[in-house]
Scaffold this active site. Structure first.
Site, PDB file in Angstrom:
ATOM      1  N   LYS A  18       0.842  -1.206   0.000  1.00 45.60           N
ATOM      2  CA  LYS A  18       0.000   0.000   0.000  1.00 45.60           C
ATOM      3  C   LYS A  18       0.875   1.253   0.000  1.00 45.60           C
ATOM      4  O   LYS A  18       0.580   2.239  -0.674  1.00 45.60           O
ATOM      5  CB  LYS A  18      -0.965  -0.040   1.193  1.00 45.60           C
ATOM      6  CG  LYS A  18      -1.989  -1.185   1.058  1.00 45.60           C
ATOM      7  CD  LYS A  18      -2.813  -1.486   2.310  1.00 45.60           C
ATOM      8  CE  LYS A  18      -3.706  -2.704   2.054  1.00 45.60           C
ATOM      9  NZ  LYS A  18      -4.543  -3.092   3.201  1.00 45.60           N
ATOM     10  N   GLN A  23      -4.968  -1.727   9.382  1.00 48.55           N
ATOM     11  CA  GLN A  23      -4.845  -3.056   8.772  1.00 48.55           C
ATOM     12  C   GLN A  23      -5.458  -4.129   9.675  1.00 48.55           C
ATOM     13  O   GLN A  23      -5.197  -4.173  10.870  1.00 48.55           O
ATOM     14  CB  GLN A  23      -3.354  -3.352   8.507  1.00 48.55           C
ATOM     15  CG  GLN A  23      -3.084  -4.646   7.765  1.00 48.55           C
ATOM     16  CD  GLN A  23      -3.598  -4.664   6.335  1.00 48.55           C
ATOM     17  OE1 GLN A  23      -3.682  -3.641   5.666  1.00 48.55           O
ATOM     18  NE2 GLN A  23      -3.975  -5.832   5.857  1.00 48.55           N
ATOM     19  N   ASP A  56     -11.395   2.286   3.701  1.00 47.61           N
ATOM     20  CA  ASP A  56     -11.632   0.838   3.690  1.00 47.61           C
ATOM     21  C   ASP A  56     -13.111   0.511   3.481  1.00 47.61           C
ATOM     22  O   ASP A  56     -13.453  -0.617   3.127  1.00 47.61           O
ATOM     23  CB  ASP A  56     -11.215   0.232   5.039  1.00 47.61           C
ATOM     24  CG  ASP A  56      -9.932  -0.562   4.964  1.00 47.61           C
ATOM     25  OD1 ASP A  56      -9.628  -1.111   3.895  1.00 47.61           O
ATOM     26  OD2 ASP A  56      -9.240  -0.635   5.997  1.00 47.61           O
TER      27      ASP A  56
HETATM   28  N1  GUN Z   1      -6.945  -7.199   5.743  1.00 46.60           N
HETATM   29  C1  GUN Z   1      -7.249  -7.915   4.637  1.00 46.60           C
HETATM   30  N2  GUN Z   1      -7.851  -7.146   3.725  1.00 46.60           N
HETATM   31  C2  GUN Z   1      -7.947  -5.905   4.246  1.00 46.60           C
HETATM   32  C3  GUN Z   1      -8.468  -4.666   3.767  1.00 46.60           C
HETATM   33  O1  GUN Z   1      -9.006  -4.538   2.663  1.00 46.60           O
HETATM   34  N3  GUN Z   1      -8.355  -3.609   4.625  1.00 46.60           N
HETATM   35  C4  GUN Z   1      -7.796  -3.713   5.847  1.00 46.60           C
HETATM   36  N4  GUN Z   1      -7.742  -2.636   6.607  1.00 46.60           N
HETATM   37  N5  GUN Z   1      -7.300  -4.846   6.333  1.00 46.60           N
HETATM   38  C5  GUN Z   1      -7.371  -5.928   5.527  1.00 46.60           C
END
Ligand code: GUN
Length: 289
Positions: free
Chosen positions: A49, A93, A116
């Site tokens: 990211k 996350q 998100d």
């Molecule tokens: N863990 C797995 N996929 C995601 C996601 O799309 N966003 C976040 N914040 N954590 C994740």
């Protein structure tokens, strides 16, 4: 059988976003990436990211509190980011340590910075088909993969395997939208579903998001179906330097020959999740400007 190349499609979107960001007035978008602890998968995802942000011209703010942080400590951190006018998007996350209530954390993020799409308000907007909301990145990425690889969804039977907040539920809501790129008939299956293979065999488009390695086998798939494999599972493999290999929720060697199109793992849905997070961050910058 045709492979859907998530790396290629994500790269196209990232190039488009880079052009859009260069044309934005004022400061570049800013994304806060919060990772609690050092879970190896989370370290790898957050790194991806961060790199995508840099490529596009999005500023990233990295915040890595220790695994011992309390829920109140994490709330205070989020409150600070919510109040900071220099921050457009906030991502915490998942998964979080067991002592922290993940849903409460997702709700604490200001809805207008919730890139998100896990906040109550954004999930509500998804149900109401209000496009000012943020859609969860993995489901949004799946719809983009289908659209950009020429898979017509309207009128098709989409079967979603899994009912998580992060993938299954928002994917079902998105495929249901009254939009030309959606308009699907949707079935959601989960761990308590009876006669599961009979249902998955009806899918024109099967979205596997249950987090069980190679769960979907050839007998569960209709010949000619499109299969989207959301799973990222680490399976022990002593022949690999890392000691593991990555595999999806689909048993690729036996299912792939049956499909009209299928996403590989890795290189399918994963890169799209990152691209959609970037898209949501640019949207946050525009909407909050
Ligand atoms: N863990 C797995 N996929 C995601 C996601 O799309 N966003 C976040 N914040 N954590 C994740």
């Amino acid at each position: 059988m045709e492979l859907i190349d998530g790396n290629k499609i994500a790269a196209e979107i990232i190039a488009e976003l880079k052009t859009q960001v260069a044309a934005l007035p004022g400061r570049p978008p800013c994304l806060a990436l919060v990772r609690v602890g050092e879970d190896p998968a989370s370290v790898s995802y957050v790194k991806k990211k961060e790199l995508a942000s840099a490529t596009i011209g999005i500023t990233s703010r990295l915040i890595f509190p220790p695994v011992t942080i309390t829920q109140d400590g994490l709330f205070a951190l989020i409150d600070g980011l919510n109040a900071d006018p220099a921050v457009d998007g906030i991502l915490v996350q998942s998964p979080l340590p067991k002592h922290i209530n993940e849903t409460a954390v997702f709700r604490r993020i200001a809805a207008h910075k919730d890139v998100d799409g896990f906040h109550t308000l954004n999930l509500g907007k998804l149900a109401q088909e209000d496009e000012t909301g943020f859609v969860a990145c993995t489901p949004a990425g799946i719809m983009q993969l289908l659209q950009r690889s020429g898979v017509a969804v309207s009128g098709k039977h989409v079967v979603v395997l899994g009912r998580s907040l992060i993938v299954g539920k928002p994917a079902a809501l998105l495929a249901l939208q009254r939009r030309p790129w959606a308009n699907a008939t949707v079935t959601v299956c989960h761990s308590q579903t009876a006669s599961l293979p009979a249902l998955t065999r009806q899918a024109d488009i099967l979205i596997a998001a249950i987090g069980k390695a190679e769960f979907v086998t050839a007998d569960m798939v209709k010949p000619g179906a499109v299969v989207i494999d959301v799973g990222v599972n680490r399976v022990a493999d002593s022949t690999k330097k890392s000691g593991y290999r990555l595999t999806g929720d689909v048993h690729f060697p036996t299912v792939a020959p049956l499909c009209s199109k299928i996403t590989p793992v890795p290189g399918g849905v994963g890169p799209m999740t990152v691209a959609m997070l970037m898209q949501n961050t640019v949207k946050a910058r525009r909407q909050n400007a």
